[in-house]
Design a protein around this motif. Structure first.
Motif, mmCIF file in Angstrom:
data_model
loop_
_atom_site.group_PDB
_atom_site.id
_atom_site.type_symbol
_atom_site.label_atom_id
_atom_site.label_comp_id
_atom_site.label_asym_id
_atom_site.label_seq_id
_atom_site.Cartn_x
_atom_site.Cartn_y
_atom_site.Cartn_z
ATOM 1 N N ASP A 97 -27.645 -14.460 21.726
ATOM 2 C CA ASP A 97 -28.225 -13.303 21.041
ATOM 3 C C ASP A 97 -29.720 -13.496 20.807
ATOM 4 O OD1 ASP A 97 -27.939 -10.747 19.526
ATOM 5 O OD2 ASP A 97 -28.532 -12.018 17.842
ATOM 6 N N SER B 1 -31.394 -13.027 24.034
ATOM 7 C CA SER B 1 -31.414 -11.602 24.379
ATOM 8 C C SER B 1 -32.609 -10.904 23.739
ATOM 9 C CB SER B 1 -30.112 -10.948 23.904
ATOM 10 O OG SER B 1 -30.196 -9.540 23.964
ATOM 11 N N LYS B 2 -32.832 -11.185 22.460
ATOM 12 C CA LYS B 2 -33.959 -10.573 21.755
ATOM 13 C C LYS B 2 -35.287 -11.010 22.356
ATOM 14 C CE LYS B 2 -31.380 -10.127 17.422
ATOM 15 N NZ LYS B 2 -31.154 -10.659 16.062
ATOM 16 N N LYS C 269 -35.765 -9.234 25.774
ATOM 17 C CA LYS C 269 -36.125 -7.828 25.588
ATOM 18 C C LYS C 269 -37.571 -7.691 25.126
ATOM 19 C CE LYS C 269 -31.443 -6.211 24.548
ATOM 20 N NZ LYS C 269 -30.512 -5.762 23.475
ATOM 21 N N ILE D 132 -27.711 -15.937 30.395
ATOM 22 C CA ILE D 132 -28.497 -14.706 30.234
ATOM 23 C C ILE D 132 -28.095 -13.700 31.304
ATOM 24 C CG2 ILE D 132 -30.828 -13.729 30.454
ATOM 25 C CD1 ILE D 132 -31.870 -16.294 29.087
ATOM 26 N N HIS E 170 -24.476 -12.262 30.686
ATOM 27 C CA HIS E 170 -24.332 -11.372 29.532
ATOM 28 C C HIS E 170 -25.181 -10.105 29.626
ATOM 29 C CE1 HIS E 170 -22.313 -14.851 27.812
ATOM 30 N NE2 HIS E 170 -21.886 -14.072 26.826
ATOM 31 N N PHE E 171 -26.313 -10.176 30.344
ATOM 32 C CA PHE E 171 -27.224 -9.025 30.358
ATOM 33 C C PHE E 171 -27.604 -8.564 31.751
ATOM 34 C CE2 PHE E 171 -28.320 -11.990 26.863
ATOM 35 C CZ PHE E 171 -27.702 -11.290 25.837
#
Length: 364
Positions: free
Chosen positions: A81, A84-85, A88, A111, A114-115
């Motif tokens: 998480d 992820s931030k 982004k 990474i 998941h994304f």
């Protein structure tokens, strides 16, 4: 997995301020990283320690298996998480571990899984980036000309340097003003962080014909100036900045009193005044031996009066005679001795405006 990219254009990484996701353990990050690097580790210090022991005793496969056991479930989700931030916020960034090996590869894979983002990793990791920077310091500094800005303590050398884009602020990188009173309210960086910051700026400014640096000793507080930079400075031309004693007192008052009071108070509104007093008392004590007992006691009495007046009446005038005495009786004789051994390298002397004009027009 060929969908996971590696990048090795290290010069572009630093010139473009590419955000870097450092997935090493916190203890490794604290020992040194790079400008624009952020630490979101794949393993905690404790986990890294356990896996290291397992690797030594049972080999790589067992260590990898233990790693997946330790970093699983909610722990794994929390770390992904955070990545992820970061991804982004910095879609043009890259990630690295120590050597560009398992930790960065696994981070990349998680990474992507998941994304669906193929976030690049640095080929060779931290070690490769650090080696690149050290090599660049050698090659780049050998091709460039330095102009050394000298002058008495408090004459405004740092203020002058910061007016020019083609300058290297060694004291800024070191978070220290280079004297017994040079400590800041925050600690100095690690030696590696200082060097990395310096070299990155050196790379960014390699297109300039001349680079300005301040005349420094061998170290700035606890930070040592790299030998290649020190050697280059010792063979470079010197420009002396002159200032009246009144100007030097005002510059010193702002740097060592007014600015420091604000920083200590901003950092700790309750204890800021006491911390400021301790900063001055501790700094004066550092030079007690050089001052000698009688002169130290005289200055200590002046300092205590100045601190008392500030605390009780918010009055700063008590620092004027103290600063003047330190400049004239302590720092100036040391400066006179040091500059006497460099006179053959001095090419210009002048006040702030004169030196500014000279540097704008200077051609090597």
């Amino acid at each position: 997995m060929n969908r996971l990219k590696e990048i090795d254009n290290f010069s572009e990484i630093f010139k473009s301020n590419i955000p870097l996701l450092d997935v090493r353990a916190p203890i490794e990050f604290k020992e040194g990283s790079f400008p624009h690097a952020y630490n979101y580790p794949i393993m905690s210090d404790s986990e890294r320690h356990q896996i290291g022991i397992c690797y030594k005793e049972h080999g790589q496969k067992s260590a990898i298996r233990l790693g997946h056991e330790l970093v699983s479930g909610k722990t794994k989700e929390q770390r992904i998480d955070k990545w992820s931030k970061f991804v982004k916020k910095y879609p043009n960034g890259a990630l690295f571990c120590l050597r560009g090996g398992l930790r960065s590869k696994i981070s990349q894979e998680w990474i992507y899984e998941h994304f669906g983002v193929s976030y690049p990793r640095i080929k060779g990791g931290y070690k490769a980036l650090r080696t690149f920077l050290l090599n660049e310091m050698e090659s780049t500094s050998s091709k460039m000309n330095f102009l050394v800005i000298g002058g008495q303590t408090g004459c405004g050398k740092t203020i002058l340097l910061n007016k020019f884009d083609n300058s290297l602020d060694l004291e800024g990188y070191a978070n220290h003003r280079g004297s017994a009173f040079g400590n800041n309210v925050t600690p100095q960086p690690k030696q590696i962080d200082f060097e990395n910051h310096l070299i990155v700026d050196l790379i960014k400014k390699e297109h300039y014909e001349n680079l300005l640096i301040e005349d420094e000793g061998n170290n700035i507080g606890t930070i040592y100036i790299p030998e290649v930079i020190k050697a280059k400075a010792k063979e470079s031309k010197i420009i002396i900045l002159r200032a009246s004693i009144e100007e030097r007192i005002q510059i010193s008052l702002k740097a060592y009193v007014i600015d420091m009071i604000k920083r200590f108070t901003d950092q700790d509104p309750i204890n800021g005044a006491d911390n400021f007093s301790n900063y001055w008392l501790g700094s004066l004590f550092k030079i007690k031996k050089r001052l000698g007992g009688a002169r130290y006691n005289l200055l200590l009495d002046q300092l205590n009066i100045a601190l008392k007046n500030h605390k009780e009446n918010n009055e700063l005038s008590g620092f004027f005679p103290l600063i003047e005495s330190l400049l004239v009786d302590y720092y100036d004789p040391m400066y006179d001795f040091q500059i006497s051994n460099k006179k053959q390298r001095v090419i210009y002397e002048g006040n702030f405006q004169e030196v500014t004009n000279f540097l704008k027009e200077f051609k090597s």
